[in-house]
Design a protein around this motif. Structure first.
Motif, short mmCIF file in Angstrom:
data_model
loop_
_atom_site.label_atom_id
_atom_site.label_comp_id
_atom_site.label_asym_id
_atom_site.label_seq_id
_atom_site.Cartn_x
_atom_site.Cartn_y
_atom_site.Cartn_z
N VAL A 127 0.85 -1.18 0.00
CA VAL A 127 0.00 0.00 0.00
C VAL A 127 0.89 1.24 0.00
CG1 VAL A 127 -0.27 0.04 2.51
CG2 VAL A 127 -1.98 1.12 1.09
N VAL A 128 0.48 2.23 -0.78
CA VAL A 128 1.19 3.50 -0.84
C VAL A 128 0.25 4.58 -0.33
CG1 VAL A 128 2.44 5.15 -2.29
CG2 VAL A 128 2.47 2.70 -2.87
N TYR A 129 0.77 5.40 0.56
CA TYR A 129 0.01 6.52 1.10
C TYR A 129 0.54 7.83 0.51
CZ TYR A 129 -1.76 3.18 4.43
OH TYR A 129 -2.37 2.08 5.00
N LEU A 130 -0.32 8.81 0.46
CA LEU A 130 0.07 10.17 0.10
C LEU A 130 0.11 10.97 1.38
CD1 LEU A 130 0.50 12.66 -1.70
CD2 LEU A 130 -1.99 12.74 -2.01
N ALA A 131 1.22 11.67 1.61
CA ALA A 131 1.32 12.61 2.73
C ALA A 131 1.49 13.99 2.12
CB ALA A 131 2.51 12.27 3.62
N ARG A 132 0.66 14.89 2.57
CA ARG A 132 0.76 16.28 2.09
C ARG A 132 1.53 17.06 3.14
NH1 ARG A 132 -2.94 17.17 -2.24
NH2 ARG A 132 -4.31 15.39 -2.51
N GLY A 133 2.84 17.15 2.90
CA GLY A 133 3.72 17.86 3.81
C GLY A 133 4.42 16.93 4.79
N ALA A 134 5.51 17.46 5.37
CA ALA A 134 6.28 16.73 6.37
C ALA A 134 7.04 17.73 7.22
CB ALA A 134 7.24 15.77 5.69
N THR A 135 7.34 17.30 8.43
CA THR A 135 8.10 18.12 9.36
C THR A 135 9.45 17.46 9.57
OG1 THR A 135 6.06 18.74 10.50
CG2 THR A 135 8.13 19.07 11.70
N TYR A 136 10.52 18.23 9.44
CA TYR A 136 11.84 17.68 9.68
C TYR A 136 12.03 17.53 11.18
CZ TYR A 136 16.82 16.81 9.42
OH TYR A 136 18.06 16.23 9.54
N VAL A 137 12.33 16.31 11.63
CA VAL A 137 12.48 16.04 13.06
C VAL A 137 13.94 15.88 13.46
CG1 VAL A 137 10.16 15.12 13.35
CG2 VAL A 137 12.03 13.57 12.71
N GLY A 138 14.83 16.03 12.49
CA GLY A 138 16.24 16.08 12.79
C GLY A 138 16.93 14.76 13.06
N SER A 139 16.22 13.65 12.96
CA SER A 139 16.89 12.38 13.19
C SER A 139 17.79 12.06 11.99
CB SER A 139 15.87 11.27 13.41
OG SER A 139 15.07 11.09 12.26
N THR A 140 18.85 11.34 12.27
CA THR A 140 19.78 10.97 11.21
C THR A 140 19.26 9.72 10.50
OG1 THR A 140 21.58 11.81 12.55
CG2 THR A 140 22.18 10.35 10.72
N PRO A 141 19.08 9.80 9.19
CA PRO A 141 18.62 8.62 8.46
C PRO A 141 19.62 7.46 8.60
CG PRO A 141 18.44 10.58 7.10
CD PRO A 141 19.21 10.96 8.33
N ASP A 142 19.10 6.26 8.56
CA ASP A 142 19.90 5.05 8.66
C ASP A 142 20.78 4.92 7.41
OD1 ASP A 142 20.91 2.44 8.72
OD2 ASP A 142 19.01 1.56 9.41
N ILE A 143 22.09 4.85 7.59
CA ILE A 143 23.03 4.73 6.48
C ILE A 143 22.79 3.46 5.67
CG2 ILE A 143 24.83 3.60 7.83
CD1 ILE A 143 25.40 6.20 5.04
N ASN A 144 22.21 2.44 6.31
CA ASN A 144 21.90 1.20 5.60
C ASN A 144 20.68 1.33 4.70
OD1 ASN A 144 24.03 -0.29 6.81
ND2 ASN A 144 22.80 -0.39 8.67
N GLU A 145 19.91 2.38 4.90
CA GLU A 145 18.69 2.58 4.12
C GLU A 145 18.89 3.48 2.91
OE1 GLU A 145 15.89 1.06 4.50
OE2 GLU A 145 15.98 0.29 6.53
#
Length: 187
Positions: A127-145
């Motif tokens: 399933v794919v969702y549509l999100a209208r907008g996002a807030t940057y929460v400052g977490s560091t993305p997983d380098i493995n991802e």
């Protein structure tokens, strides 16, 4: 079930034997009979459901991750997402995956499209969702991802598909659904 000439057009499964059963997949061989009586063995791969999100900002850009896919031996843009944990709500999974993979928390999520990636061989609801907008929460993305995170203009999506930098079924389905909404004036 449809019937033509008095015959049902349903395949008959006479049995299924498991070849391998791991945490993320079950591979089996099914003994299948076609409506005309022909029998054969078909590999079947059962995989947990997955959810992803097309996060769209006010400038009609989509949040994507740039990653290497070793099976295809190429770098590609993908929508963030992943496998559902047992009994996990798909929308909650999708939102969690976006934040883990990108550092952005999606807002205003709604169902966009559902699909099976290879319905003749793989049993996996996506399933794919549509999100209208996002807030940057400052977490560091997983380098493995992901190697990097990018906001791709929706107007560039077709070119990315043409040049092979967007090839994943989930990303393609979600982005094509977005392009349809845009063409119908619903974005």
């Amino acid at each position: 079930m449809s019937v033509e000439g008095g015959r049902a057009s349903v395949w008959t499964i006479h049995g299924e034997r498991v070849i391998d059963d791991s945490r993320r997949a079950v591979l089996s061989v099914a003994d299948v009979e076609l409506p005309d009586g022909v029998r054969f063995e078909q590999y079947v791969l059962r995989v947990p459901p997955a959810a992803m999100v097309a996060v769209l900002d006010d400038n009609e850009r989509v949040l994507m991750i740039w990653r290497h896919r070793f099976i295809a031996q190429r770098w590609v843009w993908e929508l963030p997402g992943g496998y559902l944990d047992p009994d996990e709500d798909p929308m909650a999974c999708a939102a969690r995956e976006v934040e883990e993979e990108t550092g952005w928390r999606p807002q205003h999520m709604q169902h966009l499209v559902a699909f099976q990636p290879m319905i003749g061989t793989i049993d996996q609801h996506n399933v794919v969702y549509l999100a209208r907008g996002a807030t940057y929460v400052g977490s560091t993305p997983d380098i493995n991802e992901a190697t990097r995170i990018g906001w791709i203009p929706l107007s560039d999506v077709r070119q990315h598909m043409a040049d092979g930098s967007i090839i994943g079924a989930g990303s393609a389905c979600g982005l094509l659904a977005l392009l349809v909404l845009k063409s119908e004036g619903e974005l």
